[in-house]
Design a protein around this motif. Structure first.
Motif, PDB file in Angstrom:
ATOM      1  N   GLY A 280      -3.143  35.485  14.859  1.00 23.10           N
ATOM      2  CA  GLY A 280      -2.404  35.866  13.649  1.00 23.10           C
ATOM      3  C   GLY A 280      -2.609  36.576  13.456  1.00 23.10           C
ATOM      4  N   ALA A 281      -3.454  37.948  14.167  1.00 21.67           N
ATOM      5  CA  ALA A 281      -3.813  39.299  13.969  1.00 21.67           C
ATOM      6  C   ALA A 281      -3.490  40.242  14.324  1.00 21.67           C
ATOM      7  N   THR A 282      -3.414  41.572  13.544  1.00 23.53           N
ATOM      8  CA  THR A 282      -2.874  42.559  14.608  1.00 23.53           C
ATOM      9  C   THR A 282      -3.888  43.435  15.088  1.00 23.53           C
TER      10      THR A 282
ATOM     11  N   GLN B  86      -9.031  35.949  10.938  1.00 26.09           N
ATOM     12  CA  GLN B  86      -7.588  35.027   9.818  1.00 26.09           C
ATOM     13  C   GLN B  86      -6.945  35.920  10.033  1.00 26.09           C
ATOM     14  N   LYS B  87      -5.691  35.020  10.249  1.00 28.41           N
ATOM     15  CA  LYS B  87      -4.178  35.260  10.053  1.00 28.41           C
ATOM     16  C   LYS B  87      -3.964  36.693   9.346  1.00 28.41           C
ATOM     17  N   GLY B  88      -3.760  38.101   9.437  1.00 35.96           N
ATOM     18  CA  GLY B  88      -2.801  38.526   8.753  1.00 35.96           C
ATOM     19  C   GLY B  88      -4.244  39.782   8.388  1.00 35.96           C
ATOM     20  N   ASP B  89      -5.388  38.972   9.544  1.00 36.75           N
ATOM     21  CA  ASP B  89      -5.977  40.956   9.866  1.00 36.75           C
ATOM     22  C   ASP B  89      -5.617  41.904  10.490  1.00 36.75           C
ATOM     23  N   THR B  90      -5.951  42.534  10.519  1.00 39.11           N
ATOM     24  CA  THR B  90      -6.304  43.796  11.855  1.00 39.11           C
ATOM     25  C   THR B  90      -7.306  44.343  12.094  1.00 39.11           C
TER      26      THR B  90
ATOM     27  N   THR C  84      -3.156  52.264  10.106  1.00 40.43           N
ATOM     28  CA  THR C  84      -4.121  51.418   9.046  1.00 40.43           C
ATOM     29  C   THR C  84      -2.655  51.735   7.345  1.00 40.43           C
TER      30      THR C  84
ATOM     31  N   ASP D 214      -1.472  44.968  19.648  1.00 44.79           N
ATOM     32  CA  ASP D 214       0.084  45.572  19.463  1.00 44.79           C
ATOM     33  C   ASP D 214       0.078  46.727  19.094  1.00 44.79           C
TER      34      ASP D 214
ATOM     35  N   LYS E  39      -4.728  37.253  18.827  1.00 47.16           N
ATOM     36  CA  LYS E  39      -3.566  37.123  18.309  1.00 47.16           C
ATOM     37  C   LYS E  39      -2.961  35.934  18.234  1.00 47.16           C
TER      38      LYS E  39
END
Length: 324
Positions: free
Chosen positions: A164-166, A138-142, A204, A186, A161
């Motif tokens: 929306g992941a890091t 999901q967007k915002g996941d690392t 993290t 990243d 990427k």
């Protein structure tokens, strides 16, 4: 007569023989393909060595390729002679011609070349099920992806990427680190020089990641578990450094009620509906330009032994394609 790479006895790259084979006719539910590009994967090494057993000896290596339909077996619908197709779960694709099951074959859409299709079916569909099914990024996941400069890694990191992941990736050399950064990572960790679990915790801020995607195996386990946050998922999809030894399942409790799974591509494309849906998602993200399929090596089918030497020496990055 068409040529193929045959293995008469399990062994090293020298076990592969480039020889004539008779032209085969497709049986019910099958297609004969005149191949234009052949994908190379680490699973081919496992079969050549005998770590995975072929149905019988001698056999032809290879799981993946693309080409034109040359002949159609009884009962096959939805395909015509001359159409461009690709496949990830075929048998014996190290060949000029191959018999494939129509049920495991997809049409290659305009805008995707045969070379790209052959280079991405197995790796790309692996990235698809990992990122969209094993753990839905999901967007915002690392996330942490081991061997980020490998064939699956370079596709998966771009895709993650795009979602929306890091993306944190591990690699084995400075050269591969640059490649990983250019394909969506990243943060890049040189796992031979650094404690990757400590670096993940640092990146993290002690929280850990929800998922670790691991195609390396022995060299990255159990430290991968120390990268996960509570209820995190350890997704083991390969073992390029050797298989993970049997472990006490209680370790998953101790490290935060973790989940560990060993998915395979072939379960994820076992039905026509699954294959079409997953392949359509892969083709769409590639056609959009969000994910580019890096082909870093092209070789002749006759030179398959050298291709395997380079693969086992970890000299390769991205995808290797052989041309019949």
């Amino acid at each position: 007569m068409p040529k193929a790479i045959r293995v008469h006895e399990y062994g090293g790259p020298e076990a592969m023989s480039y020889e004539d084979v008779p032209t085969a006719e497709p049986g019910p539910g099958q297609l004969r393909i005149r191949q234009t590009a052949i994908g190379v994967n680490f699973i081919d090494v496992y079969f050549r060595k005998g770590a995975y057993k072929a149905a019988s000896l001698p056999f032809t290596l290879g799981k993946e390729g693309a080409g034109e339909v040359a002949a159609i077996g009884e009962g096959v619908t939805g395909f015509r002679v001359g159409e461009r197709v690709a496949y990830a779960g075929a048998v014996g694709t190290y060949a000029e011609e191959v018999i494939v099951e129509a049920a495991g074959t997809v049409h290659v859409p305009d805008g995707v070349s045969d070379e790209t299709a052959a280079a991405m079916m197995l790796k790309g569909l692996t990235a698809q099920y990992l990122l969209r099914r094993t753990y839905r990024v999901q967007k915002g996941d690392t996330i942490l992806f081991h061997a980020a400069a490998g064939g699956v890694g370079l596709i998966a990191t771009q895709w993650a990427k795009h979602l929306g992941a890091t993306v944190i990736g591990t690699v084995g050399s400075q050269e591969k680190a640059e490649l990983a950064r250019a394909h969506g990572c990243d943060h890049v960790i040189l796992y031979r020089d650094e404690d990757f679990a400590a670096r993940v915790k640092e990146i993290t801020k002690g929280a850990g990641v929800p998922v670790v995607y691991d195609g390396v195996g022995k060299a990255t386990f159990p430290a991968s578990l120390d990268c996960l946050r509570p209820f995190g998922i350890f997704a083991s999809f390969g073992a390029s450094s050797g298989p993970i030894d049997a472990f006490d399942i209680g370790i998953l409790a101790q490290k935060g009620s973790l989940f560990a799974t060993r998915p395979t591509l072939f379960t994820h494309i076992a039905t026509r509906e699954l294959l079409d849906a997953n392949a359509a998602e892969l083709f769409d993200v590639v056609k959009s330009g969000a994910v580019k399929i890096p082909i870093h090596s092209r070789a002749r089918l006759a030179d398959a032994a050298q291709v395997h030497r380079d693969l086992e020496a970890r000299k390769t990055t991205g995808s290797t394609v052989m041309i019949p």
